[in-house]
Design a protein around this motif. Structure first.
Motif: not given
Length: 639
Positions: A4-6, A484-487, A492-493
């Protein structure tokens, strides 16, 4: 697994955590005491919380997070110093994980929820400890927690309105999305009407368009409702603060107009008009995010007349009430707006603008309005927390899942030969979401992310073996990458969370890297598998009860709204206040109902959902909400 978008503010918790972790980490590195990094990290990671709250509320919330962290860590360290029984430690860690889950869900603390608290506490249960060391280690946690508080409050010196501006921007963007969805559906219907022989496809397409509009309407209602409750947390004890908050409230009034499909002049927005309104709302949201001056909001003549009536009564109330004059509360700040000079809403200024608009037939631009307060009657604070945890709460089955799943996962990990099975406990605790479907998705995401994270950790072993400087630098880099990635997606986070957790473990132990990697992978698989099995076995049949309660609230709020619309609002501030409160109750009820339905729909072995009642309640509720919003009433004054 889709990315998704962050989230728009991901960098705020990320940078706060890096600074709060970096200062004590570097200090311990210079002192050659990296064995204490677990205790300093516990306090520093409190910097991840409460970034969606206004600074005044954040200042009050973070100490509670800190106390929760210290309490959990204290229990874990004390237990580790008093017993070496791995079986008992797993049980205690699992019970504490269940408490973390229930309390975080009941308080609605927001991301990262119970995960950080459980990770720190579960790790501490298996750290060699002596009872005399516990006070020092807890003092380190308290000290770094105080540092985290300072780090999280520091941005208020630069952008004191940042959180509430972002919440308002989200509401404007969601309202613009609703207007675009309605405009697109209207355009598709017109194009379909011009086509020949496409009735079956047209019916199906209309159904898809209506579903898209319904989702956009719920998203807008949730975003606007959340923004109002964010503003309710903003104190307005001075005219300047009240003026700033009033400007954001006027923007929310315009965002609410999307529900009724009305433009600034009160006319129904359709087609190109809705598109232009959506672009204007999006532009205002962009200005809010960039920190620019609040835009001037054009309101209708009816709204300006209402503001004039509110300001007159507000000024009269202030002059007649000695209590308000001496309390120094938010209400006093709100009343000061009504008597301020140029740039605020004085009764004379708004009356003159309204009179000019009436004579010319044009719209007017109003100054700061009289501030709005939440609808009375609902429990707040500790009362609301007790109500959410009362017997029969749908949170209790989730807590039972966590306790049983974590215990069995930890014991299963021990059975296959893992000496410190805390990661199995953490894995099981992390996968439990609001329902079985979301928990299954989280289990897959966790497993994939941990596997990739272990591969990344193995690839970086040559760099890690160069010394503690590299280890500290990598830990901070992984913390930044995780936020940065988990959202974008949890898996990915987790690619960054896994090596960061391994590094924190490596600072305090001397286990070979191969053993760390093997144990972590076994714990991940066992924790995810056993946790999901317990999720299926421990059902949450109370999820349907939550729907019935939400339905009753929506029906009651919708009936009250229809009575108000039929009778017409009372003149002056009292009528505006009642209309605003009716709108708050109905919007909040609709959001709660949709959340309850989504949760229950993802649970297996449920009673049949009352689909027809839900659809009818939502349809009637949104129609009544559109009527309240389209009635030309602005925000209600402070009580």
């Amino acid at each position: 697994m889709r990315l998704r978008r962050p989230v728009d503010i991901w960098h705020k918790p990320a940078l706060s955590a890096v600074v709060a972790l970096g200062i004590p980490d570097v200090t311990l590195l210079l002192l050659d005491r990296l064995d204490l990094i677990l205790y300093t990290s516990a306090g520093a990671m409190c910097a991840l919380y409460a970034h969606g709250l206004p600074y005044a509320a954040r200042a009050r919330t973070l100490p509670w997070v800190m106390l929760g962290m210290v309490a959990g860590l204290g229990v874990a360290l004390t237990a580790a110093s008093l017993t070496t029984s791995t079986v008992l430690l797993v049980v205690l860690a699992s019970l504490l994980a269940a408490v973390h889950k229930i309390v975080c869900d009941a308080t609605r603390i927001g991301p990262p929820g119970n995960l950080i608290l459980t990770f720190i506490a579960a790790s501490a249960f298996f750290v060699p400890q002596q009872i005399g060391q516990v006070p020092l280690h807890l003092a380190l946690t308290l000290g770094t927690g105080a540092l985290a508080w300072l780090v999280c409050m520091a941005p208020s010196l630069v952008s004191p309105q940042g959180p509430e501006r972002i919440a308002t921007a989200r509401a404007l963007e969601a309202a613009a999305g609703l207007l675009r969805a309605e405009a697109e559906a209207e355009a598709e219907a017109e194009a379909e009407a011009e086509a020949d022989g496409a009735e079956p496809a047209g019916i199906a397409q209309a159904g898809v368009a209506q579903a898209r509009i319904a989702q956009a309407r719920h998203t807008a209602a949730a975003a606007v409702n959340a923004a109002w409750h964010t503003l309710f947390l903003v104190p307005a004890r001075t005219p300047e603060k009240a003026t700033a908050r009033g400007g954001l409230e006027r923007l929310l009034v315009r965002a609410e107009s999307a529900w009724g499909g009305t433009g600034p002049g009160g006319e129904r927005e359709t087609g190109q008009g809705a598109g232009a309104e959506a672009e204007q709302l999006t532009g205002w949201a962009r200005e809010l995010r960039c920190g620019r001056a609040l835009p001037e909001v054009t309101l209708s003549v009816a709204q300006a007349d209402e503001l004039a009536g509110i300001a007159v009564e507000a000024a009269a109330t202030e002059s007649a009430s000695t209590e308000t004059a001496h309390t120094g509360t938010e209400s006093a700040g709100a009343w000061n707006v009504g008597t301020a000079s140029v740039g605020t809403v004085s009764s004379e200024g708004v009356g003159a603008e309204a009179a000019g608009a009436r004579s010319s037939g044009h719209q007017v631009v109003c100054g700061a309005g009289v501030l709005r307060r939440p609808a009375p009657g609902g429990p707040r604070g500790l009362r609301a927390l007790r109500a959410r945890l009362a017997p029969g709460s749908p949170l209790l089955p989730i807590g039972a899942r966590v306790a049983v799943g974590c215990v069995l996962a930890g014991w299963a990990s021990m059975a296959v030969g893992v000496g410190h099975p805390y990661w199995a406990v953490v894995t099981a605790a992390s996968i439990y979401q609001a329902n079985t479907t979301l928990s299954w998705q989280r289990a897959l995401q966790r497993t994939l992310g941990n596997l990739l994270g272990l591969v990344l950790f193995g690839a970086l072993l040559p760099l890690i073996h160069t010394g503690p400087v590299a280890m500290v630098g990598l830990a901070l880099a992984f913390q930044l990458g995780a936020e940065a990635w988990i959202t974008r997606n949890y898996w990915l986070g987790s690619v960054c969370v896994t090596p960061m957790a391994l590094l924190l473990t490596a600072f305090g132990t001397h286990l070979p890297a191969r053993t760390l990697i093997a144990d972590r992978w076994i714990d991940t698989v066992v924790g995810a598998a056993v946790g999901m099995a317990c999720c299926v076995l421990v059902t949450n049949r109370r999820a349907t009860d939550r729907i019935h309660i939400a339905l009753e609230r929506v029906v009651a709020a919708e009936s009250a709204a229809h009575r108000l619309l039929a009778a017409g609002p009372a003149p002056g501030a009292e009528g505006v206040r009642e209309t605003g409160w009716a709108r708050d109750r109905l919007a909040g009820g609709l959001v709660e109902l949709r959340e309850a339905v989504d949760v229950a729909a993802g649970e297996w072995w449920q009673r049949a959902l009352p689909e027809e009642r839900i659809a009818l309640a939502e349809q009637r509720g949104h129609r009544a909400l559109s009527g309240l919003v389209g009635s030309g009433v602005t925000s209600a004054p402070a009580a």
